[in-house]
Write a protein that holds these residues in place. Structure first.
Motif, PDB file in Angstrom:
ATOM      1  N   TYR A  32      -5.737   3.793  -3.839  1.00 54.16           N
ATOM      2  CA  TYR A  32      -3.966   3.042  -4.502  1.00 54.16           C
ATOM      3  C   TYR A  32      -4.356   4.316  -5.536  1.00 54.16           C
ATOM      4  CZ  TYR A  32      -1.618   0.481  -7.801  1.00 54.16           C
ATOM      5  OH  TYR A  32      -0.831   0.146  -8.474  1.00 54.16           O
ATOM      6  N   THR A  34      -3.126   7.282  -6.025  1.00 56.10           N
ATOM      7  CA  THR A  34      -2.299   8.478  -6.046  1.00 56.10           C
ATOM      8  C   THR A  34      -0.881   7.453  -6.009  1.00 56.10           C
ATOM      9  OG1 THR A  34      -3.227   8.698  -3.414  1.00 56.10           O
ATOM     10  CG2 THR A  34      -0.479   9.401  -4.115  1.00 56.10           C
ATOM     11  N   CYS A  35      -1.175   6.239  -6.196  1.00 55.83           N
ATOM     12  CA  CYS A  35      -0.256   5.383  -5.802  1.00 55.83           C
ATOM     13  C   CYS A  35       0.613   4.441  -7.927  1.00 55.83           C
ATOM     14  CB  CYS A  35      -0.166   3.870  -5.332  1.00 55.83           C
ATOM     15  SG  CYS A  35      -1.506   3.988  -4.092  1.00 55.83           S
ATOM     16  N   HIS A  39       2.400   2.983 -10.385  1.00 50.38           N
ATOM     17  CA  HIS A  39       3.369   1.469 -10.086  1.00 50.38           C
ATOM     18  C   HIS A  39       1.340   1.494 -11.397  1.00 50.38           C
ATOM     19  CE1 HIS A  39       5.267   1.265  -6.593  1.00 50.38           C
ATOM     20  NE2 HIS A  39       5.100   2.171  -5.954  1.00 50.38           N
ATOM     21  N   ALA A  43      -1.010  -2.594 -11.226  1.00 45.00           N
ATOM     22  CA  ALA A  43       0.167  -2.507 -10.043  1.00 45.00           C
ATOM     23  C   ALA A  43       1.102  -3.670 -10.440  1.00 45.00           C
ATOM     24  CB  ALA A  43      -0.262  -3.350  -8.891  1.00 45.00           C
ATOM     25  N   LEU A  66       6.053  -0.908   3.442  1.00 48.22           N
ATOM     26  CA  LEU A  66       5.014   1.217   3.329  1.00 48.22           C
ATOM     27  C   LEU A  66       5.547   1.627   5.287  1.00 48.22           C
ATOM     28  CD1 LEU A  66       1.793   0.957   1.855  1.00 48.22           C
ATOM     29  CD2 LEU A  66       3.384   2.180   1.127  1.00 48.22           C
ATOM     30  N   MET A  86       9.647   7.340  -2.604  1.00 48.40           N
ATOM     31  CA  MET A  86       8.894   6.557  -2.402  1.00 48.40           C
ATOM     32  C   MET A  86       8.609   6.630  -0.972  1.00 48.40           C
ATOM     33  SD  MET A  86       6.449   4.022  -2.549  1.00 48.40           S
ATOM     34  CE  MET A  86       5.549   3.818  -1.474  1.00 48.40           C
ATOM     35  N   ILE A  89       6.720   9.600  -0.454  1.00 44.15           N
ATOM     36  CA  ILE A  89       5.523   8.938  -0.626  1.00 44.15           C
ATOM     37  C   ILE A  89       4.315   8.554   0.880  1.00 44.15           C
ATOM     38  CG2 ILE A  89       3.113   8.078  -2.197  1.00 44.15           C
ATOM     39  CD1 ILE A  89       4.791  10.040  -3.871  1.00 44.15           C
TER      40      ILE A  89
END
Ligand code: HEC
Ligand code: HEC
Length: 209
Positions: A32, A34-35, A39, A43, A66, A86, A89
């Protein structure tokens, strides 16, 4: 019950080969990172990057999206720049197991709803919502996984507007592989105009309270 208690740890200790292993939120937490750049660490979303809150979403929906992004069923050539970003990614997420692990981690991060950014006609929005949306998303916008319909309570109000506009314009929900997106696109089309979109998003945001 007793046999499950004994069997489950045994199966886990043996590991699975053919099918997916048990979700591993700790592995998901590492992935996560990276996310989080877009975000947010919790999150919680980041409006300036058009990156939505994810923490209210069921893991199965996070994985489904995803997979769509990775397969190009969402975020393809007709999509918004944000969706295409997105999709790029999602292409870097190794496999379904990694998606399940990330989604399992996201489900462990709770948090309140994001700030209100809209001031549409909430009563009008409630009427539209109960008439056109509640059947699938639930009367309290809690979602209905049996109908593939995500939770909307807790979502960013600006993101609800952006996605309704994307469905209405065909930027989302037009890919041949996107069966559930097509369903939603039909419903976004029943809202008469932009004011109705704002009204319904204002109402949905009020349900997070
Ligand atoms: C470069 C910024 C960026 C990064 C990094 C990023 N995202 Fe996103 N993500 C976005 C944007 C922007 C959207 C909104 C796309 C749209 O408008 O359709 C999005 C949408 C999503 C959605 C759809 C949510 C919904 O309710 O429709 C999911 C799920 C998601 N991202 C998960 C992830 C995961 C998991 C990672 C890490 C592997 C990740 N994102 C990394 C920018 C990013
Ligand atoms: C026939 C069932 C159905 C009805 C009725 C319906 N939806 Fe949906 N909605 C869905 C499905 C299925 C999805 C998931 C689409 C996907 O998988 O990409 C969805 C997705 C969405 C999303 C995107 C959420 C996200 O995080 O990606 C929004 C916003 C939304 N719906 C709002 C509404 C509103 C507002 C209404 C009423 C005008 C409505 N929906 C009516 C089935 C429905």
């Amino acid at each position: 019950m007793r046999s499950i208690g004994i069997l489950l740890p045994l199966l886990l200790s043996l590991g699975t080969t053919a099918s997916l292993a048990e979700d591993d939120p700790e592995h998901g937490r590492q992935l996560y990172a990276t996310c989080a750049a877009c975000h947010g660490a919790q999150a919680e979303g980041n409006r300036s990057l058009n990156a939505p809150r994810l923490s209210h979403l069921a893991p199965v929906y996070v994985v489904a999206q995803l997979q769509k992004f990775k397969a190009g069923a969402r975020g393809g050539s007709s999509a918004s720049e944000s969706a295409r970003q997105m999709a790029a990614i999602a292409g870097t997420v190794a496999d379904d197991q990694a998606m399940y692990d990330i989604a399992a981690y996201i489900a462990t991060i709770g948090g309140g709803a994001s700030a209100k950014t809209l001031a549409g006609d909430q009563e009008e929005g409630a009427r539209y919502y109960q008439q056109f949306c509640a059947a699938c998303h639930g009367p309290a916008a809690q979602g209905n996984l049996a109908l593939n319909s995500p939770r909307l309570a807790g979502a960013d109000d600006w993101y609800i507007v952006a996605q309704l506009e994307a469905f209405r314009s065909g930027a989302r929900g037009t890919d041949a592989q996107d069966r559930t997106g097509k369903q939603m696109r039909v419903m976004a089309g029943v809202l008469p105009d932009d004011d109705a979109v704002t009204a319904v998003a204002t109402y949905i945001r009020s349900l997070a309270e």
